[in-house]
Motif scaffolding. Structure first.
Motif, PDB file in Angstrom:
ATOM      1  N   ASP A   1      22.999  -3.733 -17.510  1.00  0.00           N
ATOM      2  CA  ASP A   1      21.652  -3.162 -17.551  1.00  0.00           C
ATOM      3  C   ASP A   1      20.630  -4.045 -16.838  1.00  0.00           C
ATOM      4  O   ASP A   1      19.444  -4.053 -17.175  1.00  0.00           O
ATOM      5  N   ASP A   2      21.090  -4.789 -15.834  1.00  0.00           N
ATOM      6  CA  ASP A   2      20.227  -5.709 -15.091  1.00  0.00           C
ATOM      7  C   ASP A   2      19.813  -5.056 -13.771  1.00  0.00           C
ATOM      8  O   ASP A   2      20.545  -5.113 -12.777  1.00  0.00           O
ATOM      9  N   TYR A   3      18.637  -4.466 -13.767  1.00  0.00           N
ATOM     10  CA  TYR A   3      18.188  -3.736 -12.582  1.00  0.00           C
ATOM     11  C   TYR A   3      17.470  -4.627 -11.577  1.00  0.00           C
ATOM     12  O   TYR A   3      16.925  -4.146 -10.585  1.00  0.00           O
ATOM     13  N   THR A   4      17.478  -5.933 -11.836  1.00  0.00           N
ATOM     14  CA  THR A   4      16.954  -6.868 -10.834  1.00  0.00           C
ATOM     15  C   THR A   4      18.037  -7.269  -9.836  1.00  0.00           C
ATOM     16  O   THR A   4      17.748  -7.935  -8.840  1.00  0.00           O
ATOM     17  N   LEU A   5      19.279  -6.864 -10.094  1.00  0.00           N
ATOM     18  CA  LEU A   5      20.371  -7.197  -9.180  1.00  0.00           C
ATOM     19  C   LEU A   5      20.170  -6.519  -7.828  1.00  0.00           C
ATOM     20  O   LEU A   5      19.708  -5.383  -7.748  1.00  0.00           O
ATOM     21  N   VAL A   6      20.515  -7.223  -6.776  1.00  0.00           N
ATOM     22  CA  VAL A   6      20.483  -6.642  -5.437  1.00  0.00           C
ATOM     23  C   VAL A   6      21.818  -6.910  -4.761  1.00  0.00           C
ATOM     24  O   VAL A   6      22.601  -7.752  -5.196  1.00  0.00           O
ATOM     25  N   GLY A   7      22.083  -6.180  -3.690  1.00  0.00           N
ATOM     26  CA  GLY A   7      23.287  -6.446  -2.908  1.00  0.00           C
ATOM     27  C   GLY A   7      24.487  -5.636  -3.346  1.00  0.00           C
ATOM     28  O   GLY A   7      24.387  -4.459  -3.703  1.00  0.00           O
ATOM     29  N   LYS A   8      25.647  -6.274  -3.380  1.00  0.00           N
ATOM     30  CA  LYS A   8      26.918  -5.587  -3.576  1.00  0.00           C
ATOM     31  C   LYS A   8      27.013  -4.770  -4.868  1.00  0.00           C
ATOM     32  O   LYS A   8      27.577  -3.671  -4.852  1.00  0.00           O
TER      33      LYS A   8
ATOM     34  N   ILE B   1      19.021   3.866  -6.380  1.00  0.00           N
ATOM     35  CA  ILE B   1      19.473   2.785  -5.495  1.00  0.00           C
ATOM     36  C   ILE B   1      18.852   3.015  -4.115  1.00  0.00           C
ATOM     37  O   ILE B   1      18.810   4.141  -3.624  1.00  0.00           O
ATOM     38  N   HIS B   2      18.362   1.947  -3.514  1.00  0.00           N
ATOM     39  CA  HIS B   2      17.916   1.979  -2.130  1.00  0.00           C
ATOM     40  C   HIS B   2      19.031   1.413  -1.263  1.00  0.00           C
ATOM     41  O   HIS B   2      19.675   0.424  -1.625  1.00  0.00           O
ATOM     42  N   GLY B   3      19.232   1.988  -0.086  1.00  0.00           N
ATOM     43  CA  GLY B   3      20.234   1.463   0.831  1.00  0.00           C
ATOM     44  C   GLY B   3      19.790   1.594   2.274  1.00  0.00           C
ATOM     45  O   GLY B   3      18.890   2.380   2.598  1.00  0.00           O
ATOM     46  N   GLN B   4      20.423   0.828   3.154  1.00  0.00           N
ATOM     47  CA  GLN B   4      20.145   0.882   4.584  1.00  0.00           C
ATOM     48  C   GLN B   4      21.448   0.840   5.358  1.00  0.00           C
ATOM     49  O   GLN B   4      22.448   0.271   4.902  1.00  0.00           O
ATOM     50  N   ALA B   5      21.425   1.440   6.534  1.00  0.00           N
ATOM     51  CA  ALA B   5      22.605   1.450   7.398  1.00  0.00           C
ATOM     52  C   ALA B   5      22.133   1.534   8.850  1.00  0.00           C
ATOM     53  O   ALA B   5      21.010   1.980   9.128  1.00  0.00           O
ATOM     54  N   PRO B   6      22.987   1.124   9.799  1.00  0.00           N
ATOM     55  CA  PRO B   6      22.620   1.234  11.216  1.00  0.00           C
ATOM     56  C   PRO B   6      22.334   2.678  11.602  1.00  0.00           C
ATOM     57  O   PRO B   6      22.859   3.622  10.989  1.00  0.00           O
ATOM     58  N   THR B   7      21.536   2.863  12.622  1.00  0.00           N
ATOM     59  CA  THR B   7      21.159   4.217  13.035  1.00  0.00           C
ATOM     60  C   THR B   7      22.381   5.072  13.373  1.00  0.00           C
ATOM     61  O   THR B   7      22.366   6.291  13.164  1.00  0.00           O
TER      62      THR B   7
ATOM     63  N   PHE C   1      18.533  -1.742  -6.893  1.00  0.00           N
ATOM     64  CA  PHE C   1      18.283  -0.741  -7.928  1.00  0.00           C
ATOM     65  C   PHE C   1      16.785  -0.505  -8.087  1.00  0.00           C
ATOM     66  O   PHE C   1      15.962  -1.335  -7.704  1.00  0.00           O
ATOM     67  N   TRP C   2      16.428   0.622  -8.688  1.00  0.00           N
ATOM     68  CA  TRP C   2      15.044   0.861  -9.067  1.00  0.00           C
ATOM     69  C   TRP C   2      15.005   1.802 -10.263  1.00  0.00           C
ATOM     70  O   TRP C   2      15.951   2.525 -10.527  1.00  0.00           O
ATOM     71  N   LYS C   3      13.909   1.758 -10.991  1.00  0.00           N
ATOM     72  CA  LYS C   3      13.707   2.613 -12.154  1.00  0.00           C
ATOM     73  C   LYS C   3      12.674   3.682 -11.830  1.00  0.00           C
ATOM     74  O   LYS C   3      11.753   3.453 -11.056  1.00  0.00           O
ATOM     75  N   ILE C   4      12.838   4.844 -12.439  1.00  0.00           N
ATOM     76  CA  ILE C   4      11.836   5.890 -12.296  1.00  0.00           C
ATOM     77  C   ILE C   4      10.917   5.841 -13.508  1.00  0.00           C
ATOM     78  O   ILE C   4      11.352   6.034 -14.647  1.00  0.00           O
ATOM     79  N   THR C   5       9.657   5.549 -13.243  1.00  0.00           N
ATOM     80  CA  THR C   5       8.647   5.485 -14.295  1.00  0.00           C
ATOM     81  C   THR C   5       7.500   6.419 -13.927  1.00  0.00           C
ATOM     82  O   THR C   5       7.383   6.878 -12.801  1.00  0.00           O
ATOM     83  N   CYS C   6       6.643   6.680 -14.894  1.00  0.00           N
ATOM     84  CA  CYS C   6       5.508   7.553 -14.635  1.00  0.00           C
ATOM     85  C   CYS C   6       4.438   7.348 -15.695  1.00  0.00           C
ATOM     86  O   CYS C   6       4.764   7.123 -16.877  1.00  0.00           O
ATOM     87  N   SER C   7       3.185   7.387 -15.275  1.00  0.00           N
ATOM     88  CA  SER C   7       2.100   7.426 -16.236  1.00  0.00           C
ATOM     89  C   SER C   7       2.072   8.793 -16.902  1.00  0.00           C
ATOM     90  O   SER C   7       2.803   9.706 -16.511  1.00  0.00           O
TER      91      SER C   7
ATOM     92  N   TYR D   1       5.600   5.169 -18.756  1.00  0.00           N
ATOM     93  CA  TYR D   1       6.774   5.627 -19.484  1.00  0.00           C
ATOM     94  C   TYR D   1       8.027   5.490 -18.622  1.00  0.00           C
ATOM     95  O   TYR D   1       8.019   5.802 -17.431  1.00  0.00           O
ATOM     96  N   ASP D   2       9.085   5.002 -19.238  1.00  0.00           N
ATOM     97  CA  ASP D   2      10.388   4.909 -18.580  1.00  0.00           C
ATOM     98  C   ASP D   2      11.083   6.256 -18.728  1.00  0.00           C
ATOM     99  O   ASP D   2      11.421   6.671 -19.841  1.00  0.00           O
ATOM    100  N   LEU D   3      11.294   6.948 -17.613  1.00  0.00           N
ATOM    101  CA  LEU D   3      11.891   8.287 -17.663  1.00  0.00           C
ATOM    102  C   LEU D   3      13.408   8.250 -17.798  1.00  0.00           C
ATOM    103  O   LEU D   3      14.041   9.296 -17.900  1.00  0.00           O
TER     104      LEU D   3
END
Length: 404
Positions: free
Chosen positions: A262-269, A198-204, A300-306, A191-193
């Protein structure tokens, strides 16, 4: 071992590769079929916190030397455990469970071993599990279905071609698994909740204002009536290494995080810009996480659940079974999904090794035991997501298998 036909594994994610490593350790032949063109085809996602059960499963499944490398790669975080912070004011609101709601907030046990929180990125985990088995991975093969033979099984690919005959097919293609849908007769649903993140990274250096520990930031004021949360893990051992980046995971109530078109396959900027916009009024203590982020790594990412009712039953097919997100998709709350997936891999690999050959009853025994711990894990994951984001399941909004 007397396996005359290989075990076929559909999907090249963490659970698949750990199962493959376990099979290689037992000298059981296998072939992994992955739809991606290469291991660097897509973003690898957020950092995983490993539970005691997850660590135990990985240690049992991997050859000793491979386990030592894995353990050395994992980050070990001390500190006061999970610290909750208001990101707008910068004030600490609690440690461990949420101090404002002690009776309703879910209990979270963070330490895995030696009093430390143990974690590793998905990318590093996948790379380590892949070492020594890459000769049995076939890239660019998208499994769409399977067919049983007189004494085996074949995977059927998107172009209509078929795999060689195997003794067993393991569906591990994640939430879009065609194998899971065919095997369960549609009983396995995801199920799509509605929540996105968004996932992100930065220097320590961007994390120095936090100190060592695991931090959960919950913002309930920026978007009225909604929540924005961010979780990150700051490891003292790596703090001064300029070659290392720490990651953070952001999520929002339904409608808060919206990808362009609504394109959650996009990455980057595109993902980085939205993260910066949502946190524009956050306390200066947290600004460096976004101002210094590596925009190329944002995703991006989606939150889903069985179904939180648990893993359903279906008539056992001795030559086909499923592991990981293909059978029990979970929200990211607590990292429960990945830890449950590696338990699947260890259990199935161990049962196949103990059998010494393909035997009817092996997948039935695996599914019986898996349903117990996985059903409890799904319930806990959904309950944690309800607390963090107020998520609800709409039984009419399912995630269907597709070509991605």
């Amino acid at each position: 071992m007397t396996f005359t036909k290989p075990v076929l594994i559909s999907g090249g994610g963490v659970a698949s590769l750990l199962l493959a490593s376990s099979l290689r350790r037992s000298n059981i032949p296998f072939i992994v079929y992955e739809r991606d063109a290469s291991p660097i085809f897509r973003a690898q996602g957020y950092r995983l916190r490993l539970s005691p059960e997850g660590l135990d499963a990985i240690e049992k499944a991997l050859p000793p030397a491979k386990w030592e490398t894995f353990w050395a790669t994992c980050g070990k975080t001390g500190g006061a455990g999970l610290v909750s912070i208001d990101p707008v004011t910068g004030e600490t609101t609690g440690q461990g469970i949420d101090a404002a709601n002690p009776s309703t907030a879910p209990q979270e046990v963070l330490s895995s071993r030696d009093g430390k929180v143990v974690g590793i990125s998905r990318g590093d985990m996948r790379k380590l599990f892949m070492e020594g088995i890459d000769d049995s991975i076939r890239w660019g093969f998208h499994v769409r279905s399977y067919e049983l033979t007189a004494d085996g099984v074949r995977a059927v690919f998107a172009d209509g071609s078929k795999s060689e005959e195997g003794c067993l097919l393991v569906g591990a293609e994640g939430i879009y698994s065609h194998v899971a849908k065919q095997l369960s007769g549609g009983k396995l649903k995801v199920y799509d909740l509605g929540s996105r993140g968004i996932h992100g990274q930065a220097p320590t250096a961007a994390f120095k204002g936090l100190g060592e520990g695991v931090f959960r930031l919950i913002d309930e004021t920026t978007v009225p009536g909604s929540k924005i949360f961010l979780i990150t893990n700051v490891r003292a051992r790596d703090m001064d290494d300029p070659n290392i980046q720490f990651g953070w995971t952001m999520g929002g109530s339904p409608g808060v995080v919206k990808a362009p078109n609504d394109d959650y396959t996009l990455v980057g900027k595109p993902a980085a810009d939205i993260a910066k916009s949502l946190t524009a009024n956050w306390h200066p203590r947290f600004k460096p996480l976004f101002e210094q982020m590596d925009e190329r790594e944002a995703a991006f990412w989606k939150i889903t659940c069985s179904s939180p009712d648990g893993v359903p039953e279906w008539p056992n097919e001795p030559r086909v079974t499923v592991i990981g997100d293909a059978v029990h998709s979970m929200t990211p709350a607590g990292g429960i999904g990945a830890n449950t997936a590696v338990r699947d891999s260890e259990l199935l690999g161990r049962l196949l090794s103990e059998a010494g050959e393909f035997k009817n009853g092996t997948t039935e025994a695996y599914e019986k035991e898996m349903r117990i711990y996985a059903s409890e894990a799904v319930k806990t994951s959904f309950r944690n997501s309800q607390f963090s984001l107020g998520t609800k399941i709409d039984m009419n909004v399912t995630v269907e298998p597709r070509d991605i």
